[in-house]
Design a protein around this motif. Sequence first.
Motif, mmCIF file in Angstrom:
data_model
loop_
_atom_site.group_PDB
_atom_site.id
_atom_site.type_symbol
_atom_site.label_atom_id
_atom_site.label_comp_id
_atom_site.label_asym_id
_atom_site.label_seq_id
_atom_site.Cartn_x
_atom_site.Cartn_y
_atom_site.Cartn_z
ATOM 1 N N ALA A 1 0.836 -1.201 0.000
ATOM 2 C CA ALA A 1 0.000 0.000 0.000
ATOM 3 C C ALA A 1 0.873 1.254 0.000
ATOM 4 C CB ALA A 1 -0.938 -0.006 1.203
ATOM 5 N N GLU A 2 1.948 1.228 0.776
ATOM 6 C CA GLU A 2 2.866 2.369 0.827
ATOM 7 C C GLU A 2 3.532 2.599 -0.530
ATOM 8 O OE1 GLU A 2 7.327 2.945 2.510
ATOM 9 O OE2 GLU A 2 5.882 2.194 3.983
ATOM 10 N N LEU A 3 3.991 1.528 -1.164
ATOM 11 C CA LEU A 3 4.636 1.658 -2.465
ATOM 12 C C LEU A 3 3.649 2.105 -3.541
ATOM 13 C CD1 LEU A 3 6.996 -1.456 -2.399
ATOM 14 C CD2 LEU A 3 7.646 0.958 -2.177
ATOM 15 N N THR A 4 2.414 1.623 -3.474
ATOM 16 C CA THR A 4 1.377 2.039 -4.424
ATOM 17 C C THR A 4 1.109 3.532 -4.287
ATOM 18 O OG1 THR A 4 0.382 -0.160 -4.377
ATOM 19 C CG2 THR A 4 -1.006 1.643 -5.165
ATOM 20 N N ALA A 5 1.032 4.015 -3.051
ATOM 21 C CA ALA A 5 0.798 5.443 -2.816
ATOM 22 C C ALA A 5 1.982 6.273 -3.319
ATOM 23 C CB ALA A 5 0.559 5.698 -1.332
ATOM 24 N N ARG A 6 3.187 5.808 -3.102
ATOM 25 C CA ARG A 6 4.367 6.534 -3.591
ATOM 26 C C ARG A 6 4.408 6.560 -5.105
ATOM 27 N NH1 ARG A 6 9.551 4.255 -0.711
ATOM 28 N NH2 ARG A 6 10.509 5.779 -2.071
ATOM 29 N N LEU A 7 4.047 5.437 -5.735
ATOM 30 C CA LEU A 7 4.020 5.361 -7.182
ATOM 31 C C LEU A 7 2.974 6.313 -7.764
ATOM 32 C CD1 LEU A 7 5.147 3.966 -9.688
ATOM 33 C CD2 LEU A 7 3.418 2.191 -9.382
ATOM 34 N N ALA A 8 1.810 6.373 -7.124
ATOM 35 C CA ALA A 8 0.744 7.249 -7.592
ATOM 36 C C ALA A 8 1.132 8.718 -7.441
ATOM 37 C CB ALA A 8 -0.539 6.959 -6.827
ATOM 38 N N ALA A 9 1.988 9.034 -6.486
ATOM 39 C CA ALA A 9 2.390 10.420 -6.245
ATOM 40 C C ALA A 9 3.490 10.893 -7.194
ATOM 41 C CB ALA A 9 2.851 10.570 -4.796
ATOM 42 N N LEU A 10 4.103 9.997 -7.937
ATOM 43 C CA LEU A 10 5.164 10.387 -8.867
ATOM 44 C C LEU A 10 4.577 11.184 -10.019
ATOM 45 C CD1 LEU A 10 7.305 7.111 -9.114
ATOM 46 C CD2 LEU A 10 7.916 9.230 -7.964
ATOM 47 N N PRO A 11 5.312 12.172 -10.489
ATOM 48 C CA PRO A 11 4.821 12.926 -11.647
ATOM 49 C C PRO A 11 4.856 12.029 -12.885
ATOM 50 C CG PRO A 11 7.020 13.659 -11.060
ATOM 51 C CD PRO A 11 6.584 12.679 -9.998
ATOM 52 N N PRO A 12 3.969 12.285 -13.846
ATOM 53 C CA PRO A 12 3.954 11.462 -15.067
ATOM 54 C C PRO A 12 5.263 11.634 -15.845
ATOM 55 C CG PRO A 12 2.353 13.237 -15.202
ATOM 56 C CD PRO A 12 2.958 13.303 -13.849
#
Length: 144
Positions: free
Chosen positions: A130-141
Motif C-alpha cells: 500500500a505504501e509503495l502504491t501510494a508513492r508510485l501514484a504520487a510520482l509525476p507522469p
Amino acid sequence: MSGRRELPGPDLSGTEMNDVLRSRIDFRTPPADPVPTPAHTPTAPAHTQVEASKGGVRSGKGTRPDPDGMRRASFYITREAAEALERAADRIVQVLGDGTPRHVALSALLLAGAGQVDVVAQELARQRAAELTARLAALPPIPE
C-alpha cells in the motif's frame, strides 16, 4: 564482620603500565571470533519457570549472570509496541495473580507473537504494498 580476609594487592613494582596495556591489545589484527559453546537445554521451557534456577548460573555479556534457561534482552521497538506489551503483561499478572512472575507473562506473550509469523508477515507485506502504491501514484507522469 563478614569473616572475609582482605587479599593483598598485586605487586606492580618495576612494571610500566603502558607496556601492560599495550600487551593486552594488538592493534594490527582484529580479535578472533570466540568459539561457540553448546547451548544449555533446560528441563522446562524458560517462559514457564516460576523460580529462578537455584544452582547453575552462567555468565552472560552483561554485568549480572543470567540464570539457566534465561536470557536478558533489549529490543528496539516502537513506543506503541512497548506500551502494548507492558499492558498485556500487566493484564496477565492481574488475571493470574501476583504470584506470577513478570518474566513468565512477557515470555508467553513473545512466544505467542512468534507463533504468528505468517499472519504478521502478510500484514507487513500488505502495508508495504500500500505504501509503495501510494508513492508510485504520487510520482509525476513521465513525459513522452
